[in-house]
Design an enzyme around this catalytic site. Sequence first.
Site, PDB file in Angstrom:
ATOM      1  N   GLU A  74       0.832  -1.213   0.000  1.00 32.02           N
ATOM      2  CA  GLU A  74       0.000   0.000   0.000  1.00 32.02           C
ATOM      3  C   GLU A  74       0.860   1.254   0.000  1.00 32.02           C
ATOM      4  OE1 GLU A  74       0.024  -2.629   1.858  1.00 32.02           O
ATOM      5  OE2 GLU A  74      -1.588  -2.626   3.312  1.00 32.02           O
ATOM      6  N   CYS A 100      -1.769  -3.207   7.522  1.00 34.91           N
ATOM      7  CA  CYS A 100      -1.172  -3.081   8.858  1.00 34.91           C
ATOM      8  C   CYS A 100      -1.484  -1.694   9.421  1.00 34.91           C
ATOM      9  CB  CYS A 100       0.334  -3.309   8.781  1.00 34.91           C
ATOM     10  SG  CYS A 100       1.243  -1.939   8.047  1.00 34.91           S
TER      11      CYS A 100
HETATM   12  N1  THU Z   1       2.522  -6.395   4.064  1.00 33.63           N
HETATM   13  C1  THU Z   1       1.997  -5.555   3.128  1.00 33.63           C
HETATM   14  O1  THU Z   1       2.554  -5.392   2.044  1.00 33.63           O
HETATM   15  N2  THU Z   1       0.861  -4.906   3.436  1.00 33.63           N
HETATM   16  C2  THU Z   1       0.199  -5.027   4.617  1.00 33.63           C
HETATM   17  O2  THU Z   1      -0.733  -4.304   4.881  1.00 33.63           O
HETATM   18  C3  THU Z   1       0.610  -6.056   5.573  1.00 33.63           C
HETATM   19  C4  THU Z   1       1.965  -6.606   5.372  1.00 33.63           C
HETATM   20  C5  THU Z   1       3.769  -7.083   3.754  1.00 33.63           C
HETATM   21  C6  THU Z   1       4.946  -6.625   4.561  1.00 33.63           C
HETATM   22  C7  THU Z   1       5.850  -7.825   4.493  1.00 33.63           C
HETATM   23  O3  THU Z   1       6.630  -7.748   3.309  1.00 33.63           O
HETATM   24  C8  THU Z   1       4.895  -9.004   4.365  1.00 33.63           C
HETATM   25  O4  THU Z   1       3.654  -8.450   3.989  1.00 33.63           O
HETATM   26  C9  THU Z   1       4.741  -9.789   5.629  1.00 33.63           C
HETATM   27  O5  THU Z   1       4.399  -9.020   6.691  1.00 33.63           O
END
Ligand code: THU
Length: 145
Positions: A74, A100
């Site tokens: 994002e 997140c």
């Molecule tokens: N991740 C995202 O790209 N977006 C989110 O909202 C949650 C987590 C990614 C970060 C990391 O590379 C992987 O997912 C595992 O946490």
Amino acid sequence: MNRSILTIDYTETTKDLLDPLDAELLDKAARAADGAYAPYSRFLVGAALRLENGQVICGNNQENASFPAGICAERTAVFYAHANFPETQIRAIAITASPCGICRQVLLESEKRAGVPIRVLLAAGDKVRIFQSVKDLLPFGFDSF
Ligand code: THU
């Protein structure tokens, strides 16, 4: 003393029932996930956002051996949009995961910058959750009290 209960306004649906613009955005997010660089978590995430002029910008998660340097899908898309089109509102974003806390906060600020709600679509498998505003994803975010 006042006790309050918050309700979160969202719609739960399936991909086949989405309107064409939402379906296109989600499809682009899913395709963006294929380009993610996630050798450490092996969790590929894609995001696609639509600007007010209809342009779609995609992002995916980019990890690094120095773990904190990695960035979520994002934020890759949102920061690219703000870096290249600082005056253009983000109107909608589709993400192939549930964002997140940091990404929710970033999206909240994008919404504040835009001055209009950002529509958020979160997808997992065939299921899709639609939020009309980032505020529904992050009540009591870092902002004025
Ligand atoms: N991740 C995202 O790209 N977006 C989110 O909202 C949650 C987590 C990614 C970060 C990391 O590379 C992987 O997912 C595992 O946490």
